[in-house]
Write a protein that holds these residues in place. Structure first.
Motif, PDB file in Angstrom:
ATOM      1  N   PHE A   1      72.768  24.855  -0.071  1.00 19.27           N
ATOM      2  CA  PHE A   1      74.045  25.180  -0.714  1.00 19.27           C
ATOM      3  C   PHE A   1      74.298  26.679  -0.563  1.00 19.27           C
ATOM      4  O   PHE A   1      73.380  27.482  -0.669  1.00 19.27           O
ATOM      5  CB  PHE A   1      73.989  24.854  -2.216  1.00 19.27           C
ATOM      6  CG  PHE A   1      73.555  23.448  -2.525  1.00 19.27           C
ATOM      7  CD1 PHE A   1      72.211  23.134  -2.615  1.00 19.27           C
ATOM      8  CD2 PHE A   1      74.490  22.445  -2.726  1.00 19.27           C
ATOM      9  CE1 PHE A   1      71.794  21.844  -2.895  1.00 19.27           C
ATOM     10  CE2 PHE A   1      74.085  21.143  -3.007  1.00 19.27           C
ATOM     11  CZ  PHE A   1      72.734  20.844  -3.095  1.00 19.27           C
TER      12      PHE A   1
ATOM     13  N   TYR B   1      76.668  29.740  -2.286  1.00 17.29           N
ATOM     14  CA  TYR B   1      77.529  30.142  -3.388  1.00 17.29           C
ATOM     15  C   TYR B   1      77.877  31.618  -3.221  1.00 17.29           C
ATOM     16  O   TYR B   1      77.099  32.403  -2.690  1.00 17.29           O
ATOM     17  CB  TYR B   1      76.824  29.964  -4.738  1.00 17.29           C
ATOM     18  CG  TYR B   1      76.718  28.533  -5.223  1.00 17.29           C
ATOM     19  CD1 TYR B   1      75.669  27.715  -4.791  1.00 17.29           C
ATOM     20  CD2 TYR B   1      77.645  28.007  -6.121  1.00 17.29           C
ATOM     21  CE1 TYR B   1      75.559  26.408  -5.245  1.00 17.29           C
ATOM     22  CE2 TYR B   1      77.537  26.702  -6.583  1.00 17.29           C
ATOM     23  CZ  TYR B   1      76.499  25.914  -6.137  1.00 17.29           C
ATOM     24  OH  TYR B   1      76.398  24.613  -6.596  1.00 17.29           O
TER      25      TYR B   1
ATOM     26  N   PHE C   1      79.620  31.649 -10.253  1.00 16.93           N
ATOM     27  CA  PHE C   1      79.216  31.292  -8.907  1.00 16.93           C
ATOM     28  C   PHE C   1      80.243  30.332  -8.316  1.00 16.93           C
ATOM     29  O   PHE C   1      80.474  29.259  -8.840  1.00 16.93           O
ATOM     30  CB  PHE C   1      77.845  30.614  -8.940  1.00 16.93           C
ATOM     31  CG  PHE C   1      76.728  31.559  -9.246  1.00 16.93           C
ATOM     32  CD1 PHE C   1      76.503  32.009 -10.528  1.00 16.93           C
ATOM     33  CD2 PHE C   1      75.898  32.015  -8.230  1.00 16.93           C
ATOM     34  CE1 PHE C   1      75.478  32.903 -10.810  1.00 16.93           C
ATOM     35  CE2 PHE C   1      74.862  32.898  -8.500  1.00 16.93           C
ATOM     36  CZ  PHE C   1      74.657  33.341  -9.794  1.00 16.93           C
TER      37      PHE C   1
ATOM     38  N   PHE D   1      81.213  27.829  -5.478  1.00 17.35           N
ATOM     39  CA  PHE D   1      80.624  26.991  -4.444  1.00 17.35           C
ATOM     40  C   PHE D   1      81.394  27.145  -3.143  1.00 17.35           C
ATOM     41  O   PHE D   1      82.631  27.129  -3.133  1.00 17.35           O
ATOM     42  CB  PHE D   1      80.645  25.531  -4.889  1.00 17.35           C
ATOM     43  CG  PHE D   1      80.279  24.554  -3.816  1.00 17.35           C
ATOM     44  CD1 PHE D   1      81.255  23.859  -3.136  1.00 17.35           C
ATOM     45  CD2 PHE D   1      78.951  24.348  -3.476  1.00 17.35           C
ATOM     46  CE1 PHE D   1      80.929  22.956  -2.140  1.00 17.35           C
ATOM     47  CE2 PHE D   1      78.613  23.450  -2.474  1.00 17.35           C
ATOM     48  CZ  PHE D   1      79.609  22.754  -1.805  1.00 17.35           C
TER      49      PHE D   1
ATOM     50  N   THR E   1      84.332  21.722   0.685  1.00 15.16           N
ATOM     51  CA  THR E   1      85.601  21.898  -0.018  1.00 15.16           C
ATOM     52  C   THR E   1      85.799  23.295  -0.584  1.00 15.16           C
ATOM     53  O   THR E   1      86.907  23.674  -0.902  1.00 15.16           O
ATOM     54  CB  THR E   1      85.729  20.872  -1.154  1.00 15.16           C
ATOM     55  OG1 THR E   1      84.560  20.957  -1.988  1.00 15.16           O
ATOM     56  CG2 THR E   1      85.853  19.474  -0.609  1.00 15.16           C
ATOM     57  N   GLY E   2      84.727  24.074  -0.684  1.00 12.01           N
ATOM     58  CA  GLY E   2      84.871  25.425  -1.227  1.00 12.01           C
ATOM     59  C   GLY E   2      85.059  26.499  -0.181  1.00 12.01           C
ATOM     60  O   GLY E   2      85.278  27.668  -0.513  1.00 12.01           O
TER      61      GLY E   2
END
Lengths: 114, 111
Positions: free
Chosen positions: A33, A35, A43, A45, A58-59
């Motif tokens: 992941f 961030y 944080f 994403f 999606t982030g």
């Protein structure tokens, strides 16, 4: 190893330059992941991987941000044409599952865009 | 996406005292986690509590979860100077494939 290794620790780029950040997850962890943390606050994403496949993007700001996790290589997060607002600490984490166990975080890469 | 929201934002206590911080969330969850961030470092996972659990202990940490109120609390007993850090709650935000983090509680333990 038992730690998530992020490099470099600090990165300074002029506006418009490219920035590339690296992350070596813990061996045996299937998920990675990314961030973004701005000013020690929340944080945000960005993206996650299941092995070398994008799991959730999606982030990600699609225009300038890209990421990869290739076999036998550190994962990478690349920002093309950096902007001042990209200045932040970028954290990578790895885990054996998406949300069922805790994540192990790296120490982060502090990106400063000047 | 839903995020945990911690309350209060900053807490300053004397060594030996207890520190309590709260977190609220908005949607249904499968679990809630607490993390600690020391200055200049990444997050360290402290404890995970599942939605069917009401209380969990780990050393000097005690976490409660009230799913009817959509809130959780983290209690640090007999605080130490080394507990000085920011504490974040995170939820799995049922249906989303990631952890969503709240804004964090800064705790300062004065020796």
């Amino acid at each position: 190893g038992e730690e998530v290794a992020q490099t470099p620790k600090h990165l300074v780029r002029g506006e418009g330059q490219k920035a590339k950040l690296y992350c070596a997850p813990i061996k045996g962890h299937s998920y990675v992941f990314w961030y973004q943390q701005v000013l020690k606050n929340e944080f945000k994403f960005l993206i996650s991987f299941q092995n070398e496949n994008v799991f959730d993007e999606t982030g990600m700001p699609k225009e300038r941000f890209s990421a990869k996790c290739l076999p036998n290589s550190p994962c990478s997060l690349e920002i093309q044409a950096t902007k001042l607002e990209d200045s932040a600490v970028y954290f990578c984490a790895s885990s054996q599952s998406v949300t069922g166990v805790g994540y192990t975080f790296g120490s982060g890469t502090r990106l400063t865009v000047v | 996406s839903q995020q945990g929201e911690e309350d209060p934002q900053a807490l300053s206590i004397q060594e030996g005292e207890n520190a309590t911080m709260n977190c609220s969330y908005k949607t249904s969850i499968n679990n809630l986690q607490w993390y600690r961030q020391n200055s200049g470092r990444g997050l360290v996972h402290l404890i995970l509590i599942r939605s069917n659990e009401r209380e969990k202990h780990s050393g000097r940490l005690r976490v409660t979860l009230d799913t009817s109120k959509k809130s959780s609390s983290l209690l640090i007993t007999a605080s130490r100077a080394a507990d000085t850090a920011s504490y974040f709650c995170a939820t799995d935000d049922d249906g989303n494939n990631r952890l969503a983090f709240g804004k964090g509680n800064q705790v300062v333990v004065i020796p």
